[in-house]
Design a protein around this motif. Sequence first.
Motif, PDB file in Angstrom:
ATOM      1  N   PHE A 130       0.813  -1.213   0.000  1.00 41.26           N
ATOM      2  CA  PHE A 130       0.000   0.000   0.000  1.00 41.26           C
ATOM      3  C   PHE A 130       0.848   1.266   0.000  1.00 41.26           C
ATOM      4  O   PHE A 130       0.304   2.355  -0.192  1.00 41.26           O
ATOM      5  CB  PHE A 130      -0.966  -0.004   1.191  1.00 41.26           C
ATOM      6  CG  PHE A 130      -2.297  -0.626   0.869  1.00 41.26           C
ATOM      7  CD1 PHE A 130      -3.387   0.154   0.555  1.00 41.26           C
ATOM      8  CD2 PHE A 130      -2.439  -2.001   0.842  1.00 41.26           C
ATOM      9  CE1 PHE A 130      -4.604  -0.416   0.239  1.00 41.26           C
ATOM     10  CE2 PHE A 130      -3.655  -2.584   0.532  1.00 41.26           C
ATOM     11  CZ  PHE A 130      -4.740  -1.793   0.222  1.00 41.26           C
ATOM     12  N   ASN A 131       2.146   1.153   0.190  1.00 40.31           N
ATOM     13  CA  ASN A 131       3.004   2.325   0.062  1.00 40.31           C
ATOM     14  C   ASN A 131       3.390   2.589  -1.391  1.00 40.31           C
ATOM     15  O   ASN A 131       4.011   3.605  -1.696  1.00 40.31           O
ATOM     16  CB  ASN A 131       4.264   2.161   0.915  1.00 40.31           C
ATOM     17  CG  ASN A 131       3.961   2.304   2.391  1.00 40.31           C
ATOM     18  OD1 ASN A 131       3.000   2.969   2.770  1.00 40.31           O
ATOM     19  ND2 ASN A 131       4.762   1.673   3.234  1.00 40.31           N
ATOM     20  N   ASN A 132       3.053   1.663  -2.282  1.00 40.05           N
ATOM     21  CA  ASN A 132       3.281   1.835  -3.717  1.00 40.05           C
ATOM     22  C   ASN A 132       2.027   1.417  -4.482  1.00 40.05           C
ATOM     23  O   ASN A 132       2.075   0.648  -5.431  1.00 40.05           O
ATOM     24  CB  ASN A 132       4.487   1.007  -4.169  1.00 40.05           C
ATOM     25  CG  ASN A 132       5.794   1.535  -3.611  1.00 40.05           C
ATOM     26  OD1 ASN A 132       6.292   2.562  -4.058  1.00 40.05           O
ATOM     27  ND2 ASN A 132       6.333   0.843  -2.613  1.00 40.05           N
ATOM     28  N   LEU A 133       0.904   1.956  -4.039  1.00 40.05           N
ATOM     29  CA  LEU A 133      -0.388   1.567  -4.595  1.00 40.05           C
ATOM     30  C   LEU A 133      -0.673   2.359  -5.863  1.00 40.05           C
ATOM     31  O   LEU A 133      -0.578   3.592  -5.865  1.00 40.05           O
ATOM     32  CB  LEU A 133      -1.479   1.820  -3.558  1.00 40.05           C
ATOM     33  CG  LEU A 133      -2.850   1.207  -3.841  1.00 40.05           C
ATOM     34  CD1 LEU A 133      -2.782  -0.307  -3.741  1.00 40.05           C
ATOM     35  CD2 LEU A 133      -3.881   1.753  -2.854  1.00 40.05           C
ATOM     36  N   PRO A 134      -1.004   1.716  -6.969  1.00 40.99           N
ATOM     37  CA  PRO A 134      -1.327   2.462  -8.195  1.00 40.99           C
ATOM     38  C   PRO A 134      -2.591   3.297  -8.010  1.00 40.99           C
ATOM     39  O   PRO A 134      -3.388   3.066  -7.094  1.00 40.99           O
ATOM     40  CB  PRO A 134      -1.535   1.359  -9.232  1.00 40.99           C
ATOM     41  CG  PRO A 134      -1.859   0.136  -8.445  1.00 40.99           C
ATOM     42  CD  PRO A 134      -1.107   0.258  -7.151  1.00 40.99           C
ATOM     43  N   ARG A 135      -2.775   4.235  -8.917  1.00 37.54           N
ATOM     44  CA  ARG A 135      -3.920   5.141  -8.827  1.00 37.54           C
ATOM     45  C   ARG A 135      -5.076   4.726  -9.728  1.00 37.54           C
ATOM     46  O   ARG A 135      -6.053   5.454  -9.853  1.00 37.54           O
ATOM     47  CB  ARG A 135      -3.476   6.571  -9.152  1.00 37.54           C
ATOM     48  CG  ARG A 135      -2.526   7.141  -8.109  1.00 37.54           C
ATOM     49  CD  ARG A 135      -2.143   8.579  -8.400  1.00 37.54           C
ATOM     50  NE  ARG A 135      -1.230   9.085  -7.383  1.00 37.54           N
ATOM     51  CZ  ARG A 135      -1.603   9.715  -6.260  1.00 37.54           C
ATOM     52  NH1 ARG A 135      -2.890   9.911  -6.024  1.00 37.54           N
ATOM     53  NH2 ARG A 135      -0.708  10.134  -5.391  1.00 37.54           N
ATOM     54  N   ASN A 136      -4.957   3.567 -10.362  1.00 34.71           N
ATOM     55  CA  ASN A 136      -6.029   3.129 -11.255  1.00 34.71           C
ATOM     56  C   ASN A 136      -6.830   1.976 -10.657  1.00 34.71           C
ATOM     57  O   ASN A 136      -7.384   1.166 -11.374  1.00 34.71           O
ATOM     58  CB  ASN A 136      -5.449   2.713 -12.606  1.00 34.71           C
ATOM     59  CG  ASN A 136      -4.477   1.549 -12.491  1.00 34.71           C
ATOM     60  OD1 ASN A 136      -4.046   1.217 -11.397  1.00 34.71           O
ATOM     61  ND2 ASN A 136      -4.124   0.938 -13.611  1.00 34.71           N
ATOM     62  N   ILE A 137      -6.890   1.917  -9.308  1.00 39.07           N
ATOM     63  CA  ILE A 137      -7.671   0.880  -8.651  1.00 39.07           C
ATOM     64  C   ILE A 137      -9.155   1.057  -8.977  1.00 39.07           C
ATOM     65  O   ILE A 137      -9.688   2.171  -8.936  1.00 39.07           O
ATOM     66  CB  ILE A 137      -7.474   0.931  -7.124  1.00 39.07           C
ATOM     67  CG1 ILE A 137      -5.990   0.830  -6.771  1.00 39.07           C
ATOM     68  CG2 ILE A 137      -8.261  -0.176  -6.430  1.00 39.07           C
ATOM     69  CD1 ILE A 137      -5.342  -0.464  -7.165  1.00 39.07           C
ATOM     70  N   VAL A 138      -9.811  -0.033  -9.299  1.00 37.07           N
ATOM     71  CA  VAL A 138     -11.249  -0.020  -9.559  1.00 37.07           C
ATOM     72  C   VAL A 138     -11.975  -0.479  -8.297  1.00 37.07           C
ATOM     73  O   VAL A 138     -11.560  -1.439  -7.644  1.00 37.07           O
ATOM     74  CB  VAL A 138     -11.602  -0.942 -10.743  1.00 37.07           C
ATOM     75  CG1 VAL A 138     -13.110  -0.998 -10.960  1.00 37.07           C
ATOM     76  CG2 VAL A 138     -10.893  -0.466 -12.009  1.00 37.07           C
ATOM     77  N   SER A 139     -13.052   0.179  -7.955  1.00 35.62           N
ATOM     78  CA  SER A 139     -13.779  -0.130  -6.723  1.00 35.62           C
ATOM     79  C   SER A 139     -14.249  -1.579  -6.673  1.00 35.62           C
ATOM     80  O   SER A 139     -14.695  -2.148  -7.680  1.00 35.62           O
ATOM     81  CB  SER A 139     -15.002   0.777  -6.580  1.00 35.62           C
ATOM     82  OG  SER A 139     -14.663   2.032  -6.083  1.00 35.62           O
ATOM     83  N   SER A 140     -14.157  -2.144  -5.487  1.00 33.32           N
ATOM     84  CA  SER A 140     -14.806  -3.419  -5.231  1.00 33.32           C
ATOM     85  C   SER A 140     -16.317  -3.216  -5.317  1.00 33.32           C
ATOM     86  O   SER A 140     -16.824  -2.150  -4.937  1.00 33.32           O
ATOM     87  CB  SER A 140     -14.416  -3.924  -3.838  1.00 33.32           C
ATOM     88  OG  SER A 140     -15.030  -5.151  -3.541  1.00 33.32           O
ATOM     89  N   PRO A 141     -17.063  -4.197  -5.817  1.00 37.47           N
ATOM     90  CA  PRO A 141     -18.513  -3.999  -5.964  1.00 37.47           C
ATOM     91  C   PRO A 141     -19.244  -3.971  -4.625  1.00 37.47           C
ATOM     92  O   PRO A 141     -18.742  -4.491  -3.615  1.00 37.47           O
ATOM     93  CB  PRO A 141     -18.940  -5.221  -6.786  1.00 37.47           C
ATOM     94  CG  PRO A 141     -17.917  -6.266  -6.470  1.00 37.47           C
ATOM     95  CD  PRO A 141     -16.619  -5.526  -6.300  1.00 37.47           C
ATOM     96  N   VAL A 142     -20.405  -3.361  -4.624  1.00 37.92           N
ATOM     97  CA  VAL A 142     -21.276  -3.433  -3.456  1.00 37.92           C
ATOM     98  C   VAL A 142     -21.776  -4.876  -3.336  1.00 37.92           C
ATOM     99  O   VAL A 142     -22.294  -5.433  -4.304  1.00 37.92           O
ATOM    100  CB  VAL A 142     -22.473  -2.476  -3.600  1.00 37.92           C
ATOM    101  CG1 VAL A 142     -23.421  -2.622  -2.422  1.00 37.92           C
ATOM    102  CG2 VAL A 142     -21.995  -1.038  -3.727  1.00 37.92           C
ATOM    103  N   PRO A 143     -21.591  -5.503  -2.179  1.00 33.38           N
ATOM    104  CA  PRO A 143     -22.031  -6.899  -2.041  1.00 33.38           C
ATOM    105  C   PRO A 143     -23.503  -7.060  -2.402  1.00 33.38           C
ATOM    106  O   PRO A 143     -24.346  -6.286  -1.964  1.00 33.38           O
ATOM    107  CB  PRO A 143     -21.776  -7.198  -0.564  1.00 33.38           C
ATOM    108  CG  PRO A 143     -20.684  -6.266  -0.164  1.00 33.38           C
ATOM    109  CD  PRO A 143     -20.940  -5.015  -0.947  1.00 33.38           C
TER     110      PRO A 143
END
Length: 625
Positions: A130-143
């Motif tokens: 998490f100290n080198n986390l990319p900025r293009n993370i896509v949200s996890s879906p709503v359960p």
Amino acid sequence: MKRLAYSLIAGAVTLALTACNGDDGAKGQQGEQGVQGTTGQNGVDGQNGQDGASGQPGSDGANGKDGANGGSGLIRIATVPNGAEVTGLFLTEQGDLFFNVQHPADSNTVATDGKTFNKGTVGVLTGVDFNNLPRNIVSSPVPASEQEQQIVMSAIGQYQVLGQTGDVFANLGAKGVTGGLGVHYGINSKQEIIRNDNPDFNGFIATSDTEGYLFTNWESYPGGMSRLKMSKDTKGEWSITEAMMVNFDAVHGTAANCFGSVSPWGTPLTSEEWIVNSSVDSTTDASWNDPADTRTDGIEALVAPDFPNPYRYGYIAEVKNPTSASPDVIKHFTIGRYEHENSVVMPDERTVYSSQDDTGGVLFKFIADHPKDLSSGTLYGAKLTQDEGLNDPAVTGFDIEWVELASGSNADIATWITEYDNITTADYVDGQSSYITMADVQAWADGAQTYPSIEQGGGPVTAGKPMDNRVAFLESRQAARLKGATAEWRKLEGISINLERVKEAVTGEDLIEGEIVDKAYMYIGIADIDNTMTDDQGDIQLSRRVKDCGGVYRAAIDSNYNLTRIEPVVMGGTYRSSLTGAERCDVNQLSQPDNVIVMRDGRIIIGEDGFQDNNTLWLYDPKSK
């Protein structure tokens, strides 16, 4: 966090943020169009090209910047199972993100990797730095399905369960936990009092890049803290090699260990909550020692057969020599007695900020006399001035002044606390208090030379005696309020800094690779923007539009590690009172943010303590604002 019945909830407003387009270069070739950010708008056009010499074409404009995330800028990193809150956020220097599943529904039955989330769970996201986390993370879906609603779902990494309520780690033999994680015993009786499902704060003390000790608060009445010795393999998965519950007997036990932090010198700071009575016009509850009142039973069981002294609880406790076989614990009376959510120590190793999680709470500051030593110093309360002409939580900020309360030491305050040790139920008188009264606090605030008599409303311990500063440290909320500090926060929750970012901004040291940090902030989670924050009275007079959806603020830090201004960062959606349950706050926006942590790159991670069906662990980038 898990709260008493009187804890309510509040909400806040979301900020939509977009990128803008620039002008074309004059004469020079047009710069390349910026790369489109995730669900964002087009990047900014390149800067104007410079005219070439002797009529030659100008140079190309610089590449455009990536567009900011569209919508609210929030990324859903993970959701927790039915009934649970997200607690225990902690990011290590090695990039490991710990968080807990607090009090999930005991009706959950779905198992993953042999673990069912029907009791308190301590865990970590593996396989990601998490100290080198990319900025293009896509949200996890709503359960959506029943199965998804009963597990931890994540947008990145895999959630590894490290321990659950009652785990004894039998495979470790003598290095396991007698009774199990989250199980608390009486100091004198040695009998089990409670086993709770409320793991809260996590703090990791690294002993190498792949090993260390994880400290976890167990929020109950009485409270506790566990310690797991852990090692990480080449795949990023953890193994437990030792487990224990920290012994708090030497400090008379603890009450509701809530959130916390790790000091710059590597010691866990655990916070006591719940036990203090900070209603608007009262000090310690006069019925504390009423034999007909059962609210003290949890603490009575802890110290039985002795009756509990309320002034022994409600502080920040520091775990000294945390990696030794038997860590030592010290309660810092100097930081004040109130419903502590957590404390954060600045890089100067002297300045400490603390949040009070209650209705009508205060933001406190403590400045120690000496670095790395919180045993003596001066306590302050924040006085706020709201921006004129504004009241919407999304845009309204506050300037800060600091009101000095008193200076003191643990040793002196401990002497005052001892004077209340021998009060029992036999001393209870209906209509009177055996403890410090509001008349005592008022006399102190007015600069009186002596405490009032019992006939004047004073408490029996101090009646007619020379005035001292005990009320500042034992009844800190009322002392701060009567001295002019703002006592109007509603559920002032987690506060957090990134130590390296703050240090670079203040000292100019180059600590953050690839970025010049010239401004630093402390981030503040507010679960409820309600009640004393929206009652049209006092220093905080916000609108009720946001209410129980909550929000996150930040406070600017100056060159002396002093907080000078508080302003909103990201807020939940408009509270929808016509709806019920989770629908009152938009599932795609904040819903009662609790604790916040600051990443090295300035992004923040936010955990929800809300009424959503599945509370969320959010990632937010303040730079998108």
